[in-house]
Enzyme design. Structure first.
Site, short mmCIF file in Angstrom:
data_model
loop_
_atom_site.label_atom_id
_atom_site.label_comp_id
_atom_site.label_asym_id
_atom_site.label_seq_id
_atom_site.Cartn_x
_atom_site.Cartn_y
_atom_site.Cartn_z
N ASN A 10 0.89 -1.31 -0.35
CA ASN A 10 -0.14 0.03 0.39
C ASN A 10 1.04 1.26 -0.34
O ASN A 10 1.92 1.70 0.86
CB ASN A 10 -0.67 0.19 1.63
CG ASN A 10 -1.59 1.43 1.59
OD1 ASN A 10 -1.51 2.06 0.25
ND2 ASN A 10 -2.37 1.65 2.76
N TRP A 11 0.78 1.54 -1.15
CA TRP A 11 2.05 3.11 -1.15
C TRP A 11 1.11 4.17 -0.89
O TRP A 11 1.83 5.07 -0.33
CB TRP A 11 2.39 3.19 -2.69
CG TRP A 11 2.56 2.13 -3.23
CD1 TRP A 11 3.15 0.43 -2.66
CD2 TRP A 11 3.82 2.07 -4.95
NE1 TRP A 11 4.11 0.23 -3.87
CE2 TRP A 11 3.82 1.09 -5.05
CE3 TRP A 11 3.64 3.67 -5.62
CZ2 TRP A 11 4.63 0.53 -6.62
CZ3 TRP A 11 3.90 2.48 -6.82
CH2 TRP A 11 4.78 1.43 -7.35
N LYS A 12 0.07 4.21 -0.41
CA LYS A 12 -0.44 5.40 0.80
C LYS A 12 0.10 7.03 -0.34
O LYS A 12 -0.65 6.12 -1.82
CB LYS A 12 -0.20 5.44 2.07
CG LYS A 12 0.03 4.27 2.69
CD LYS A 12 -0.41 4.28 3.78
CE LYS A 12 -0.01 2.92 4.94
NZ LYS A 12 -0.51 3.14 6.00
N HIS A 95 -9.31 0.93 5.10
CA HIS A 95 -8.48 1.13 5.21
C HIS A 95 -8.39 1.94 6.64
O HIS A 95 -9.53 2.75 6.66
CB HIS A 95 -6.97 2.10 4.40
CG HIS A 95 -5.58 1.45 5.25
ND1 HIS A 95 -5.49 2.61 5.83
CD2 HIS A 95 -4.82 0.69 5.28
CE1 HIS A 95 -4.64 2.30 6.05
NE2 HIS A 95 -3.76 1.02 6.03
N GLU A 97 -6.88 4.02 7.74
CA GLU A 97 -6.81 5.76 7.55
C GLU A 97 -8.39 6.61 7.30
O GLU A 97 -8.90 7.35 7.05
CB GLU A 97 -5.55 5.90 6.89
CG GLU A 97 -4.15 5.96 7.76
CD GLU A 97 -3.16 4.63 6.72
OE1 GLU A 97 -2.61 5.09 5.80
OE2 GLU A 97 -2.31 4.85 7.93
N GLU A 165 -5.38 -4.92 10.69
CA GLU A 165 -4.40 -4.33 10.86
C GLU A 165 -5.37 -3.80 12.17
O GLU A 165 -6.02 -2.63 12.22
CB GLU A 165 -4.60 -2.15 9.51
CG GLU A 165 -4.34 -3.98 8.25
CD GLU A 165 -3.63 -2.98 7.06
OE1 GLU A 165 -2.25 -3.20 6.79
OE2 GLU A 165 -4.33 -1.91 6.82
N GLY A 171 2.36 1.48 10.97
CA GLY A 171 3.09 2.93 10.60
C GLY A 171 4.01 3.08 12.05
O GLY A 171 4.90 4.42 12.36
N SER A 211 3.36 -2.94 10.45
CA SER A 211 5.38 -2.78 10.82
C SER A 211 5.22 -4.18 10.04
O SER A 211 6.09 -4.32 10.45
CB SER A 211 5.13 -2.23 12.49
OG SER A 211 4.71 -1.43 12.47
N GLY A 233 5.11 1.02 4.80
CA GLY A 233 6.27 1.50 4.68
C GLY A 233 6.93 1.04 4.11
O GLY A 233 8.25 1.25 3.14
P1 PGA Z 1 2.65 -0.18 7.51
O1 PGA Z 1 1.07 0.12 7.63
O2 PGA Z 1 3.41 -1.37 7.21
O3 PGA Z 1 3.69 1.26 7.12
O4 PGA Z 1 2.90 -0.46 8.95
C1 PGA Z 1 0.26 -0.72 6.88
C2 PGA Z 1 -0.91 -0.51 6.26
O5 PGA Z 1 -1.62 0.34 7.15
O6 PGA Z 1 -1.45 -1.38 5.49
#
Ligand code: PGA
Length: 258
Positions: A10-12, A95, A97, A165, A171, A211, A233
């Protein structure tokens, strides 16, 4: 039934046009040949077409990070499922976010899942508890509610993808333990079995996210219930994402005794 593991990046809201092309091309060079794992990258909407070009005829698939539930609508700023389906095969939905920073509700997630499925997109439906919910002892309740309502009324195909998640692990560099993740994933699978039958639940791929790195993926993949990872990340660098994919394939291939 054997479930094909999934590693999705997931490149966000990262990258620019040139770096998105470079990352996709670099991944193609490094992991195109890795078998036994479904490899997916999810760039920002704006770079989907560029990444598709970089990955033409590659084994790496492309997904979007969100989808609106309707096409041909007065919905400024949104991208509809039919538009996405012209370009990509997968879409992340719900997600944390989107849920916590942009106010997506369980109902919106469900509507998006249904619209994606109706268009032939494969959702990667995210569920997970916040730190406050966990500390208050509400993890189970949150996971059951998000799973049940996300799938409500859906007839989803075998191999459907869910990502567990925990929000506090995203993150932060503080991944869940493999045992905790496996326990949460068991709970989610049991809830799907209760609603849709054990045979169907056994086909669902349930990933862990939060993470994940090349150093901890093997531990997650060694648990039978964990079918892969959604990676944030560590999906932004060729070496870091390639290591996760390679490790996932190594653990699963080894587990089958090949
Ligand atoms: P992260 O993000 O690997 O940076 O913790 C995971 C995600 O949001 O899908």
């Amino acid at each position: 039934m054997a479930r094909t593991p999934v590693i999705a990046g997931n490149w966000k809201c990262h990258m620019r046009l040139d770096s998105a092309f470079e990352l996709a091309s670099g991944l193609r060079d490094r992991i195109d040949d890795v078998q036994d794992v479904e490899k997916i990258v999810c760039p920002p909407f704006l770079y989907l077409a560029t990444v598709e070009v970089a990955l033409t005829t590659s084994s790496i698939m492309v997904g979007a990070q969100d989808v609106h539930w309707e096409d041909d609508a007065a919905a400024t700023g949104e991208v509809g499922p039919q538009m996405l389906e012209e370009l990509v095969d997968y879409v992340i939905i719900g997600h944390s976010e989107r849920r916590h920073r942009f106010g997506e509700t369980d109902e919106m997630v469900n509507t998006k899942v249904q619209a994606a499925l109706a268009t032939g997109l494969q959702p990667i439906m995210c569920v997970g508890e916040t730190l406050e919910e966990r500390q208050a002892g509400h993890t189970e309740g949150v996971l059951l509610r998000q799973t049940r309502s996300g799938l409500n009324g859906s007839e989803f195909p075998d191999g459907f993808i869910i990502a567990y998640e925990p929000v506090w692990a995203i993150g932060t560099g503080m991944a869940a333990t493999a045992d905790d993740a496996n326990g949460a994933i068991d709970l989610i699978r049991r809830e799907i079995a209760a609603g849709f039958g054990q045979a169907k639940a056994d086909t669902v791929r349930i990933l862990y996210g939060g993470s994940v790195t090349g150093d901890n993926i093997a531990e997650f993949m060694s648990r039978e219930g964990i079918d892969g990872a959604l990676v944030g990340g560590a999906s932004l660098k060729v070496d870091a994402f390639a290591k996760i994919v390679e490790e996932a394939a190594r653990v699963r291939t080894g587990a089958r005794g090949n």
